[in-house]
Design a protein around this motif. Structure first.
Motif, PDB file in Angstrom:
ATOM      1  N   GLU A 222       0.692  -1.269  -0.022  1.00 52.85           N
ATOM      2  CA  GLU A 222       0.132  -0.123   0.015  1.00 52.85           C
ATOM      3  C   GLU A 222       0.956   1.496   0.000  1.00 52.85           C
ATOM      4  N   GLY A 223       2.001   1.263   0.860  1.00 47.96           N
ATOM      5  CA  GLY A 223       2.974   1.970   0.882  1.00 47.96           C
ATOM      6  C   GLY A 223       3.440   2.520  -0.725  1.00 47.96           C
ATOM      7  N   LYS A 224       3.723   1.279  -1.601  1.00 45.28           N
ATOM      8  CA  LYS A 224       4.215   1.597  -2.873  1.00 45.28           C
ATOM      9  C   LYS A 224       3.338   2.109  -3.645  1.00 45.28           C
ATOM     10  N   LEU A 225       2.072   2.030  -3.396  1.00 44.25           N
ATOM     11  CA  LEU A 225       0.972   2.588  -4.354  1.00 44.25           C
ATOM     12  C   LEU A 225       0.812   3.979  -3.896  1.00 44.25           C
ATOM     13  N   GLU A 226       1.103   4.514  -2.570  1.00 50.76           N
ATOM     14  CA  GLU A 226       0.932   5.889  -2.366  1.00 50.76           C
ATOM     15  C   GLU A 226       2.178   6.598  -3.150  1.00 50.76           C
ATOM     16  N   GLU A 227       3.333   5.944  -3.418  1.00 46.01           N
ATOM     17  CA  GLU A 227       4.412   6.786  -4.102  1.00 46.01           C
ATOM     18  C   GLU A 227       3.862   6.399  -5.639  1.00 46.01           C
ATOM     19  N   ASN A 228       3.309   5.432  -6.133  1.00 44.36           N
ATOM     20  CA  ASN A 228       3.115   5.345  -7.675  1.00 44.36           C
ATOM     21  C   ASN A 228       1.890   4.526  -7.658  1.00 44.36           C
ATOM     22  N   PRO A 229       0.630   5.237  -7.798  1.00 49.51           N
ATOM     23  CA  PRO A 229      -0.731   4.493  -7.749  1.00 49.51           C
ATOM     24  C   PRO A 229      -0.925   3.743  -9.119  1.00 49.51           C
ATOM     25  N   GLU A 230      -0.085   3.633  -9.963  1.00 49.88           N
ATOM     26  CA  GLU A 230      -0.045   2.923 -11.242  1.00 49.88           C
ATOM     27  C   GLU A 230       0.927   1.687 -11.429  1.00 49.88           C
ATOM     28  N   ASP A 231       1.526   1.496 -10.150  1.00 45.62           N
ATOM     29  CA  ASP A 231       2.580   0.246 -10.105  1.00 45.62           C
ATOM     30  C   ASP A 231       1.804  -1.037 -10.010  1.00 45.62           C
ATOM     31  N   THR A 232       1.712  -1.406 -11.315  1.00 47.02           N
ATOM     32  CA  THR A 232       0.744  -2.680 -11.525  1.00 47.02           C
ATOM     33  C   THR A 232       1.344  -3.854 -10.669  1.00 47.02           C
ATOM     34  N   GLU A 233       2.751  -3.896 -10.517  1.00 46.76           N
ATOM     35  CA  GLU A 233       3.340  -5.292  -9.822  1.00 46.76           C
ATOM     36  C   GLU A 233       2.947  -4.975  -8.401  1.00 46.76           C
ATOM     37  N   ALA A 234       2.850  -3.916  -7.582  1.00 46.90           N
ATOM     38  CA  ALA A 234       2.094  -3.764  -6.358  1.00 46.90           C
ATOM     39  C   ALA A 234       0.786  -3.974  -6.361  1.00 46.90           C
ATOM     40  N   LEU A 235       0.012  -3.565  -7.422  1.00 52.54           N
ATOM     41  CA  LEU A 235      -1.307  -3.995  -7.558  1.00 52.54           C
ATOM     42  C   LEU A 235      -1.565  -5.503  -7.451  1.00 52.54           C
ATOM     43  N   ASN A 236      -0.717  -6.198  -8.250  1.00 56.87           N
ATOM     44  CA  ASN A 236      -1.125  -7.565  -8.318  1.00 56.87           C
ATOM     45  C   ASN A 236      -0.745  -8.412  -7.110  1.00 56.87           C
ATOM     46  N   LYS A 237       0.114  -7.875  -6.404  1.00 56.03           N
ATOM     47  CA  LYS A 237       0.781  -8.573  -5.040  1.00 56.03           C
ATOM     48  C   LYS A 237      -0.483  -8.236  -4.031  1.00 56.03           C
ATOM     49  N   LEU A 238      -1.036  -6.803  -4.179  1.00 54.42           N
ATOM     50  CA  LEU A 238      -1.980  -6.483  -3.018  1.00 54.42           C
ATOM     51  C   LEU A 238      -3.240  -7.350  -3.328  1.00 54.42           C
ATOM     52  N   ARG A 239      -3.719  -7.603  -4.656  1.00 54.77           N
ATOM     53  CA  ARG A 239      -4.824  -8.386  -4.890  1.00 54.77           C
ATOM     54  C   ARG A 239      -4.781  -9.814  -4.379  1.00 54.77           C
ATOM     55  N   ASN A 240      -3.546 -10.388  -4.650  1.00 50.32           N
ATOM     56  CA  ASN A 240      -3.384 -11.724  -3.809  1.00 50.32           C
ATOM     57  C   ASN A 240      -3.514 -11.715  -2.342  1.00 50.32           C
ATOM     58  N   LEU A 241      -3.016 -10.670  -1.823  1.00 47.38           N
ATOM     59  CA  LEU A 241      -2.860 -10.491  -0.231  1.00 47.38           C
ATOM     60  C   LEU A 241      -4.402 -10.381   0.007  1.00 47.38           C
ATOM     61  N   TYR A 242      -5.018  -9.315  -0.564  1.00 43.56           N
ATOM     62  CA  TYR A 242      -6.550  -9.089  -0.072  1.00 43.56           C
ATOM     63  C   TYR A 242      -7.188 -10.436  -0.197  1.00 43.56           C
TER      64      TYR A 242
END
Length: 437
Positions: A222-242
């Motif tokens: 979530e911190g990485k997304l605050e830095e870059n809301p379009e970080d698709t790698e972080a989004l994919n990781k978050l989706r799995n974690l959620y």
């Protein structure tokens, strides 16, 4: 025992103070060095050892008559000579003995020349030596990692980018396996300053592995997304974690964000799977149809078609469900799952047509057709056998009985029976035949 005595003899001879610290055969130092160097250049390792051993034993800083002699350079050459010669030996005891000598040479360089040698290069080279010969050196891999760590301390930028981060990966993975999480995270944070992007995904994966809980991982991404809301790698990781933590609404938010950023096949199917998982079959059909249009591979199209059949089945649109199940079967031959699906669709047709009324003998005939498809699934795909047999056994109690056949004038055992409006208007869309049995 004999081999051990040979090795001990070799070591004792090699440690003789007179022989060890003076050139062999009474040669002058410059002559012995010249012979050593020529053998080193020609990869004649055994002869190079013979005429060069005195160098690491005596550690001369200079040679009379040769002003260009450099002790550190020649100790480096000797580590290569001993290592290469050791690796050529089949006898593991002798190989270990020569590798032990290589370790001694490295240590003498660190002990006596620490102000003269490039510490990064020497720690890095010794680390590689330990790694490559770990099977013959006690705790070889641990020693290699210790040297890579020292090399990182000497020059973090150089080790970060050495061989595209290969050695840094070894260091971090070993730390992770040893539970040195805080130290590994500190190295990642420092190394990340020098990474050109090659290691960013690896660093993210390592951080995720080093965190002790999904809560910590979620906070990080979530911190990485605050830095870059379009970080698709972080989004994919978050989706799995959620999804792991059953944070359904947040998972769907991420699905939609990824779809908005890139409505490709993968992200479209992710929305469809989420809709199916949450029994939102209207959205499932919408996104599955969109995914089907985006797919090029026939096997992928077959999978999506079968998923569409399932979504329509759950929406009780049986004709559309059968249409896509048939399409899946056409797209991938020898696949039993579509035929299982069609059997399920016909079984559901009975449930749908008899809702609110008593099931009749004619209704039970539709189960024959369902069983036909379960058997077909077994015939085309042996991996479907278990599933098909379970379904066949489940419907056996509701199949028409001999008494049903006897009391139904239009049925003759062994003859074909059409399942359509002649059975009941509710089945007019089926238009397939089964066998009375």
């Amino acid at each position: 025992m004999k081999k051990l005595l040979i090795v001990l003899g070799f070591l004792l001879v090699g440690s003789s103070s007179t022989y060890a610290q003076s050139p062999p055969q009474g040669l002058a130092e410059i002559d012995a060095y010249s012979i050593f160097y020529e053998n080193y250049r020609s990869n004649a390792y055994e002869e190079a050892i013979k005429f060069g051993r005195w160098i690491w034993k005596g550690m001369p800083k200079e040679i009379e008559g040769y002003s260009r002699f450099d002790l550190a350079t020649n100790l480096d050459r000797l580590t290569k000579v001993y290592t290469k010669y050791a690796q050529s030996l089949e006898d593991p005891s002798l190989r270990t003995a020569y590798l032990d000598t290589t370790q001694i040479i490295y240590q003498k360089a660190f002990d006596n020349l620490s102000d003269e040698i490039n510490l990064y290069d020497w720690h890095f080279n010794r680390g590689r030596f330990y790694q490559q010969n770990a099977n013959y050196i006690d705790n070889g891999m641990s020693k290699a990692v210790a040297d890579y760590k020292r090399a990182f301390e000497e020059n973090p930028e150089k080790l970060t980018n050495q061989s595209n981060g290969y050695y840094l990966k070894i260091l971090l993975q070993h730390m992770s396996s040893q539970g040195s999480n805080d130290e590994a995270l500190a190295i990642i944070e420092e190394a990340a300053q020098y990474d050109d992007g090659t290691l960013s995904e690896f660093f993210d994966d390592m951080r995720s592995d080093l965190f002790e809980s999904n809560e910590e991982r979620i906070t990080f991404y979530e911190g990485k997304l605050e830095e870059n809301p379009e970080d698709t790698e972080a989004l994919n990781k978050l989706r799995n974690l959620y999804e792991e933590e059953e944070m359904i609404e947040k998972a769907q938010e991420v699905n939609m964000k990824l779809y908005e950023l890139n409505p490709n096949l993968e992200n479209t199917r992710a929305l469809a799977r989420f809709a199916v998982k949450n029994a939102n079959y209207a959205d499932a059909v919408k996104y599955l149809k969109e995914a089907l249009d985006k797919a090029d591979d026939a096997n992928i199209k077959a999978e999506i078609s079968l998923e569409l059949a399932g979504a329509y089945l759950n929406r009780e649109n049986l004709q559309q469900a059968r249409r896509y199940a048939r399409q899946a079967a056409d797209l991938r031959s020898g696949w039993g799952a579509p035929y299982i699906m069609i059997g399920d669709i016909y079984a559901e047709a009975v449930n749908s047509c008899t809702r609110g009324r008593k099931i009749e003998r004619s209704d039970r005939a539709v189960y024959w057709l369902a069983v036909d498809y379960y058997n077909k699934a077994k015939n085309v795909d042996s991996s479907s056998t278990g599933n098909a047999d379970r379904k066949i056994n489940a419907y056996k109690p509701v199949l028409p009985t001999a008494e049903d056949i006897h009391f139904t004038s239009a049925w003759t055992e062994g003859e074909s029976l059409r399942i359509d409006s002649s059975i009941n208007s509710c089945y007019s869309w089926i238009k397939e035949s089964t066998t009375v049995r």
